[in-house]
Enzyme design. Structure first.
Site, PDB file in Angstrom:
ATOM      1  N   ALA A  15       0.821  -1.207   0.000  1.00 20.09           N
ATOM      2  CA  ALA A  15       0.000   0.000   0.000  1.00 20.09           C
ATOM      3  C   ALA A  15       0.861   1.265   0.000  1.00 20.09           C
ATOM      4  O   ALA A  15       0.644   2.180  -0.805  1.00 20.09           O
ATOM      5  CB  ALA A  15      -0.941  -0.017   1.204  1.00 20.09           C
ATOM      6  N   ASN A 102       7.697   1.524   9.909  1.00 21.73           N
ATOM      7  CA  ASN A 102       7.365   1.994  11.243  1.00 21.73           C
ATOM      8  C   ASN A 102       8.585   1.867  12.161  1.00 21.73           C
ATOM      9  O   ASN A 102       9.539   1.168  11.864  1.00 21.73           O
ATOM     10  CB  ASN A 102       6.213   1.170  11.816  1.00 21.73           C
ATOM     11  CG  ASN A 102       4.903   1.452  11.112  1.00 21.73           C
ATOM     12  OD1 ASN A 102       4.563   2.606  10.859  1.00 21.73           O
ATOM     13  ND2 ASN A 102       4.144   0.414  10.788  1.00 21.73           N
ATOM     14  N   ALA A 128      -3.036   4.062   3.641  1.00 21.89           N
ATOM     15  CA  ALA A 128      -3.415   3.513   2.341  1.00 21.89           C
ATOM     16  C   ALA A 128      -3.732   2.044   2.545  1.00 21.89           C
ATOM     17  O   ALA A 128      -3.114   1.383   3.389  1.00 21.89           O
ATOM     18  CB  ALA A 128      -2.287   3.694   1.323  1.00 21.89           C
ATOM     19  N   LYS A 179       4.986   9.438  16.110  1.00 27.51           N
ATOM     20  CA  LYS A 179       4.363   8.398  15.287  1.00 27.51           C
ATOM     21  C   LYS A 179       4.439   7.038  15.984  1.00 27.51           C
ATOM     22  O   LYS A 179       3.502   6.244  15.921  1.00 27.51           O
ATOM     23  CB  LYS A 179       5.043   8.344  13.916  1.00 27.51           C
ATOM     24  CG  LYS A 179       4.504   7.271  12.974  1.00 27.51           C
ATOM     25  CD  LYS A 179       3.056   7.535  12.575  1.00 27.51           C
ATOM     26  CE  LYS A 179       2.506   6.427  11.684  1.00 27.51           C
ATOM     27  NZ  LYS A 179       3.130   6.416  10.341  1.00 27.51           N
ATOM     28  N   ARG A 257      -1.154 -12.887   9.603  1.00 30.86           N
ATOM     29  CA  ARG A 257       0.201 -12.516   9.186  1.00 30.86           C
ATOM     30  C   ARG A 257       1.051 -12.155  10.408  1.00 30.86           C
ATOM     31  O   ARG A 257       0.513 -11.783  11.451  1.00 30.86           O
ATOM     32  CB  ARG A 257       0.155 -11.327   8.216  1.00 30.86           C
ATOM     33  CG  ARG A 257      -0.545 -11.630   6.895  1.00 30.86           C
ATOM     34  CD  ARG A 257      -0.394 -10.475   5.921  1.00 30.86           C
ATOM     35  NE  ARG A 257      -1.121  -9.294   6.323  1.00 30.86           N
ATOM     36  CZ  ARG A 257      -2.270  -8.880   5.778  1.00 30.86           C
ATOM     37  NH1 ARG A 257      -2.832  -9.581   4.796  1.00 30.86           N
ATOM     38  NH2 ARG A 257      -2.855  -7.779   6.190  1.00 30.86           N
ATOM     39  N   GLU A 260       4.079  -6.667  13.500  1.00 30.41           N
ATOM     40  CA  GLU A 260       5.250  -5.822  13.743  1.00 30.41           C
ATOM     41  C   GLU A 260       5.326  -5.435  15.226  1.00 30.41           C
ATOM     42  O   GLU A 260       5.535  -4.277  15.578  1.00 30.41           O
ATOM     43  CB  GLU A 260       5.178  -4.557  12.883  1.00 30.41           C
ATOM     44  CG  GLU A 260       5.373  -4.779  11.402  1.00 30.41           C
ATOM     45  CD  GLU A 260       5.399  -3.480  10.623  1.00 30.41           C
ATOM     46  OE1 GLU A 260       6.257  -3.333   9.744  1.00 30.41           O
ATOM     47  OE2 GLU A 260       4.560  -2.593  10.903  1.00 30.41           O
TER      48      GLU A 260
END
Length: 297
Positions: A15, A102, A128, A179, A257, A260
């Site tokens: 994305a 990230n 996205a 972030k 999946r 992270e």
């Protein structure tokens, strides 16, 4: 004589990668695209319309006949090791690698895979998502922040005049930690298996504030300049999202999946230990996220 245009490559047309590839293509700088799965082209849809990036997406590192001047690394952190052959093929001593991942440890993670290259971390500020038909849908105006450091001019030049706004910040540490706090809080969604509406619960709201307070203490000790009200503003932001809005770590859990968890949450506990700051909530949350990522045992 004009100098030749810089050779730009992108690893990971997910994305975020598709968004960057589309911006480069629309600006007349179509990159070499490398990925795990072959595609004839890439398609980005946004409020501005549809951009089709001609392929193919290459799956064989032997297709990279020479190093690129600039490489955007857009695979997830859990896939970085798998991209090692591509990094070897596309990077030389003069290559700048802009890491669109990230976390706050991009330099440490990627440097060992690209000896001699310049590693430039970036903060990605836009969401996205991949649609069922394979297209990527951009949900906000795309924006990147990079540090005032070697390599930043290459990224700024490559994306100049494109749809992606590039900010070069002298205080990148603060923005990267801001972030990271957002990503860390999103880990609570993965544990709960719930979307943004779960932050409307009073009990989870209190837990979020306590957890972000813990993260804030580590961030400040690590050099970030964040205000006391950062946890409250972050919680208010989550509560302002549509209740059914998800996040990438929750989507990864829903699809089985790898998560992270280490670069988004584990890093808080690791930096805390190194800096002598207690992280009791992290010490509970991180093993839960790790167990989810491991799957049934």
């Amino acid at each position: 004589m004009t100098s030749p245009a810089p050779r730009v490559a992108l690893i990971g047309p997910g994305a975020i990668g598709t968004t960057v590839a589309a911006a480069l293509h629309a600006a007349g700088r179509t990159p070499f695209i490398a990925g795990r799965t072959a595609h004839a082209d890439l398609r980005l849809e946004s409020q501005r319309g549809t951009v089709v990036v001609p392929g193919p997406v290459s799956t064989d590192p032997a297709d990279a006949r020479e190093p690129a001047d600039l490489v955007f690394l857009a695979v997830k952190a859990t896939q970085t090791a798998a991209a090692a052959d591509w990094l070897t093929a596309l990077c030389g001593p003069a290559t700048v690698v802009c890491v669109l991942q990230n976390g706050i440890e991009q330099r440490e993670t990627v440097a060992s895979l690209t000896p001699g290259a310049t590693i430039l971390p970036a903060v990605v500020w836009f969401p996205a998502v991949r649609e069922d038909d394979g297209a990527v849908r951009l949900l906000a105006d795309p924006r990147l922040t990079v540090p005032e450091a070697p390599g930043s001019q290459a990224v700024e030049h490559a994306l100049r005049g494109s749809d992606i706004d590039v900010e070069v910040s002298p205080d990148f540490v603060t923005l990267a930690w801001r972030k990271l706090l957002q990503n860390a809080a999103a880990g609570l969604m993965a544990v709960a298996g719930r979307r943004a509406g779960v932050f409307g619960r009073d009990d989870l709201g209190h837990l979020t504030l306590d957890y972000l307070g813990e993260c804030l203490a580590v961030a400040r000790a690590d050099g970030a300049h964040l205000d006391d009200d950062e946890p409250r503003r972050m919680l208010d932001k989550f509560r302002g999202f549509p209740p059914d809005m998800g996040t990438s770590i929750l989507a990864d859990r829903e699809h089985g999946r790898p998560l992270e968890w280490d670069i988004r949450n584990g890093v808080i506990a690791r930096r805390g230990r190194a800096l002598g700051i207690p992280t009791p909530i992290s010490d509970v949350l991180v093993p839960l996220l790790a167990a989810i990522s491991d799957g049934p045992g």
